[in-house]
Design a protein around this motif. Sequence first.
Motif, PDB file in Angstrom:
ATOM      1  N   GLU A   1      -0.379  -9.041  -0.071  1.00  5.58           N
ATOM      2  CA  GLU A   1      -1.110  -9.805   0.942  1.00  5.58           C
ATOM      3  C   GLU A   1      -0.859 -11.297   0.772  1.00  5.58           C
ATOM      4  N   GLU A   2      -0.909 -11.762  -0.490  1.00  3.14           N
ATOM      5  CA  GLU A   2      -0.655 -13.186  -0.736  1.00  3.14           C
ATOM      6  C   GLU A   2       0.790 -13.557  -0.422  1.00  3.14           C
ATOM      7  N   GLN A   3       1.705 -12.594  -0.565  1.00  2.00           N
ATOM      8  CA  GLN A   3       3.102 -12.839  -0.216  1.00  2.00           C
ATOM      9  C   GLN A   3       3.367 -12.606   1.270  1.00  2.00           C
ATOM     10  N   GLU A   4       2.291 -12.269   2.018  1.00  2.36           N
ATOM     11  CA  GLU A   4       2.351 -12.042   3.459  1.00  2.36           C
ATOM     12  C   GLU A   4       3.238 -10.848   3.822  1.00  2.36           C
ATOM     13  N   ASN A   5       3.316  -9.901   2.921  1.00  2.00           N
ATOM     14  CA  ASN A   5       4.032  -8.648   3.194  1.00  2.00           C
ATOM     15  C   ASN A   5       2.989  -7.598   3.560  1.00  2.00           C
ATOM     16  N   TYR A   6       2.510  -7.672   4.794  1.00  2.00           N
ATOM     17  CA  TYR A   6       1.341  -6.895   5.175  1.00  2.00           C
ATOM     18  C   TYR A   6       1.642  -5.405   5.335  1.00  2.00           C
ATOM     19  N   LEU A   7       2.888  -5.055   5.638  1.00  2.00           N
ATOM     20  CA  LEU A   7       3.225  -3.639   5.782  1.00  2.00           C
ATOM     21  C   LEU A   7       3.093  -2.908   4.447  1.00  2.00           C
ATOM     22  N   GLU A   8       3.697  -3.470   3.389  1.00  2.00           N
ATOM     23  CA  GLU A   8       3.580  -2.851   2.065  1.00  2.00           C
ATOM     24  C   GLU A   8       2.145  -2.909   1.557  1.00  2.00           C
ATOM     25  N   CYS A   9       1.453  -3.988   1.887  1.00  2.00           N
ATOM     26  CA  CYS A   9       0.047  -4.132   1.473  1.00  2.00           C
ATOM     27  C   CYS A   9      -0.787  -2.983   2.054  1.00  2.00           C
ATOM     28  N   THR A  10      -0.577  -2.676   3.330  1.00  2.00           N
ATOM     29  CA  THR A  10      -1.343  -1.595   3.968  1.00  2.00           C
ATOM     30  C   THR A  10      -1.042  -0.249   3.323  1.00  2.00           C
ATOM     31  N   ASP A  11       0.235   0.007   3.037  1.00  2.00           N
ATOM     32  CA  ASP A  11       0.624   1.274   2.401  1.00  2.00           C
ATOM     33  C   ASP A  11      -0.019   1.425   1.021  1.00  2.00           C
ATOM     34  N   LEU A  12      -0.025   0.343   0.237  1.00  2.00           N
ATOM     35  CA  LEU A  12      -0.632   0.383  -1.106  1.00  2.00           C
ATOM     36  C   LEU A  12      -2.136   0.624  -1.021  1.00  2.00           C
ATOM     37  N   LEU A  13      -2.779   0.001  -0.042  1.00  2.00           N
ATOM     38  CA  LEU A  13      -4.221   0.174   0.095  1.00  2.00           C
ATOM     39  C   LEU A  13      -4.584   1.596   0.522  1.00  2.00           C
ATOM     40  N   PHE A  14      -3.736   2.212   1.344  1.00  2.00           N
ATOM     41  CA  PHE A  14      -3.974   3.609   1.703  1.00  2.00           C
ATOM     42  C   PHE A  14      -3.877   4.510   0.476  1.00  2.00           C
ATOM     43  N   GLN A  15      -2.887   4.263  -0.388  1.00  2.00           N
ATOM     44  CA  GLN A  15      -2.774   5.032  -1.632  1.00  2.00           C
ATOM     45  C   GLN A  15      -3.997   4.823  -2.514  1.00  2.00           C
ATOM     46  N   PHE A  16      -4.480   3.577  -2.544  1.00  2.00           N
ATOM     47  CA  PHE A  16      -5.667   3.255  -3.347  1.00  2.00           C
ATOM     48  C   PHE A  16      -6.882   4.051  -2.849  1.00  2.00           C
ATOM     49  N   ILE A  17      -7.054   4.123  -1.529  1.00  2.00           N
ATOM     50  CA  ILE A  17      -8.198   4.837  -0.958  1.00  2.00           C
ATOM     51  C   ILE A  17      -8.129   6.329  -1.289  1.00  2.00           C
ATOM     52  N   GLU A  18      -6.931   6.925  -1.250  1.00  2.00           N
ATOM     53  CA  GLU A  18      -6.783   8.343  -1.585  1.00  2.00           C
ATOM     54  C   GLU A  18      -7.220   8.626  -3.025  1.00  2.00           C
ATOM     55  N   ILE A  19      -6.838   7.723  -3.946  1.00  2.00           N
ATOM     56  CA  ILE A  19      -7.215   7.918  -5.358  1.00  2.00           C
ATOM     57  C   ILE A  19      -8.715   7.753  -5.541  1.00  2.00           C
ATOM     58  N   VAL A  20      -9.310   6.774  -4.873  1.00  2.00           N
ATOM     59  CA  VAL A  20     -10.764   6.561  -4.975  1.00  2.00           C
ATOM     60  C   VAL A  20     -11.511   7.804  -4.508  1.00  2.00           C
ATOM     61  N   ASP A  21     -11.034   8.418  -3.409  1.00  2.00           N
ATOM     62  CA  ASP A  21     -11.665   9.663  -2.934  1.00  2.00           C
ATOM     63  C   ASP A  21     -11.554  10.762  -3.987  1.00  2.00           C
ATOM     64  N   SER A  22     -10.381  10.845  -4.646  1.00  2.00           N
ATOM     65  CA  SER A  22     -10.181  11.867  -5.685  1.00  2.00           C
ATOM     66  C   SER A  22     -11.102  11.633  -6.865  1.00  2.00           C
ATOM     67  N   VAL A  23     -11.250  10.356  -7.281  1.00  2.00           N
ATOM     68  CA  VAL A  23     -12.145  10.019  -8.401  1.00  2.00           C
ATOM     69  C   VAL A  23     -13.578  10.377  -8.054  1.00  2.00           C
ATOM     70  N   TYR A  24     -13.965  10.127  -6.799  1.00  2.00           N
ATOM     71  CA  TYR A  24     -15.332  10.444  -6.381  1.00  2.00           C
ATOM     72  C   TYR A  24     -15.602  11.939  -6.498  1.00  2.00           C
ATOM     73  N   ARG A  25     -14.637  12.744  -6.072  1.00  2.00           N
ATOM     74  CA  ARG A  25     -14.830  14.197  -6.169  1.00  2.00           C
ATOM     75  C   ARG A  25     -14.914  14.656  -7.618  1.00  2.00           C
ATOM     76  N   THR A  26     -14.092  14.043  -8.489  1.00  2.00           N
ATOM     77  CA  THR A  26     -14.135  14.392  -9.916  1.00  2.00           C
ATOM     78  C   THR A  26     -15.483  14.021 -10.523  1.00  2.00           C
ATOM     79  N   ASN A  27     -15.993  12.841 -10.164  1.00  2.00           N
ATOM     80  CA  ASN A  27     -17.299  12.406 -10.684  1.00  2.00           C
ATOM     81  C   ASN A  27     -18.412  13.338 -10.239  1.00  2.00           C
ATOM     82  N   GLN A  28     -18.309  13.831  -9.013  1.00  2.00           N
ATOM     83  CA  GLN A  28     -19.325  14.762  -8.527  1.00  2.00           C
ATOM     84  C   GLN A  28     -19.321  16.040  -9.369  1.00  2.00           C
TER      85      GLN A  28
END
Length: 564
Positions: free
Chosen positions: A305-332
């Motif tokens: 994002e700071e390098q203004e490469n918004y396409l790669e930034c969006t892809d990385l954030l989507f991967q981050f959200i998938e992992i957070v969902d997985s961690v939430y299910r494991t915690n449950q």
Amino acid sequence: MKRPNLILYLLLLSFWACSPDKHLETIFRQADSLLAERPDSALYLLETLADTCNLSASESAYYALLLARATDKCEKSLLPCDSLLDLALDYYDSDQKERAITLLYKGRLEIEMEQSERAIGFLLEGLDIIRNYPEEIETKRHLLSSLGNEYYNARLYEKAKNTFDELYRCCYTDKDKAIALYNLGHYYSIIGENDSAIFCQRKALEYGVMQKDSAMVDLFTGKLSAVYSAQEQYDSALYYAKQSLLWHSQKEKPSVHYNNIGHIFYLKDNLDSAAYYMNKSLEDSSRLSLKEKASILLNLGCIKEEQENYLECTDLLFQFIEIVDSVYRTNQSTKIEQLVHQYDIKEKLSRAQQKNESVLKNIVAAFIFGGLILVLFFQYRINKQNKLKIVIEQNLRQARERYKNLEHSIAESQRIISLLQKKQVDFSQENERYKLEIKEREAIIEKLTFEKENLRIWLFKQSAIYKKILRLSTQEVNCKKELLVLGNSDQKKLKEVVWELFADFISDMKIHYSLLTEEDLLYLCLEKAELSNQTIALCFGNTDTHIIAQRKYRIKERMNRDYR
């Protein structure tokens, strides 16, 4: 022992399952001999034995100790040992060293289930027993180590320090001393005594290097890197992070170490190097925990994002959200296991209550009596707090009235100055007198303005949202990622309070600097309220002061454009 030989040995044991006790003792001795170097083989042997033998009370108690030791050494969950450990506690007397060992593993089981209060009780009881057995120094060290860690988790830092001081006195090898010093260094870093923390960590590192224990040196250099990073001494932090990488086992890919180095470069604003090392840590993501991988993806997203490469930034954030969902299910899933364990504990307590009905009646009566006393005491405290609250509200009302009076006085003084300035043109002969009066009025305005600003800040500090901000600013954590920040609802409350108290300041800034956004004006008000950059970052829902530095730069640019 090789696995085929072990299986053959178990087949022979199956023929002896119902034979005299000496065969069972042989099995136990064999498992005990395997614990030091091959705990996995010992655990395999004991788990197979549990399914084929009917054990007496003494055999069950000894079996529980062996199984708990093997399970703990294999770094597996102690939950399967829970009922067996309870049998051992019932069997061993309160002055036997075997009971102290049982209490050690019972305490660690409760730690695993996040039952800190029960865990500390078991560990303290075990420590009291084992002090009567000076030769059992190893068990004492394990009890002190687990107890010290629980004191840390409960934020009882002085107790933790005293525990690890005692642990250090029990150490007779360089390796044990290194571990004790490492824990003491962790204590000093928590309470903010950074020099003492660095001294202990360096001393622990010296012992680790002398032992040529790569795992210990890896751990200690990593901790030193974290301490220096927390002090924003990034060059030293980077040095020790790279040293940790050098000492890392070559059998595993050092994904975590690359991540640490990348994070330090990120804090130094060296984005290219940070991205390089973080990407290297993701090359073998199987070595990373889900939380570590999520943290790396989030940091990489921020870099892009700071390098203004918004396409790669969006892809990385989507991967981050998938992992957070997985961690939430494991915690449950983990929470469900904890609830089941808590239910088992309640069942045991219920059975104990049925066996001791007469005692429980007395306890209930005493509890009711004590409860009445507590109710009266807390009612007294509540009444006292209500009275204090009324006094505080009266003071706040008086302060607000004083604040309004000051505003009126300032406005009146400004009006008088305007009249005097008009008269100055018409009555030149009274020019000097008017100038003197104007200066006096300006001095009064300056004094009243200063008093108004102080009162405005005081009123802000009396608000509930400020007290919450103050608690957030005094957090003590090991890593910035663990800091709690102000939520969206609290940010709205903060904005409402600031907009009310700084209305005149905000209005004036809007007139002179029309390009400033509401977020910019909120930052200027918080800065005027004498909050630090770190605290302001928490108010905006961030933990990194780098974001605040960027905002200050943007505000300065917008003000310059308005000025032109």
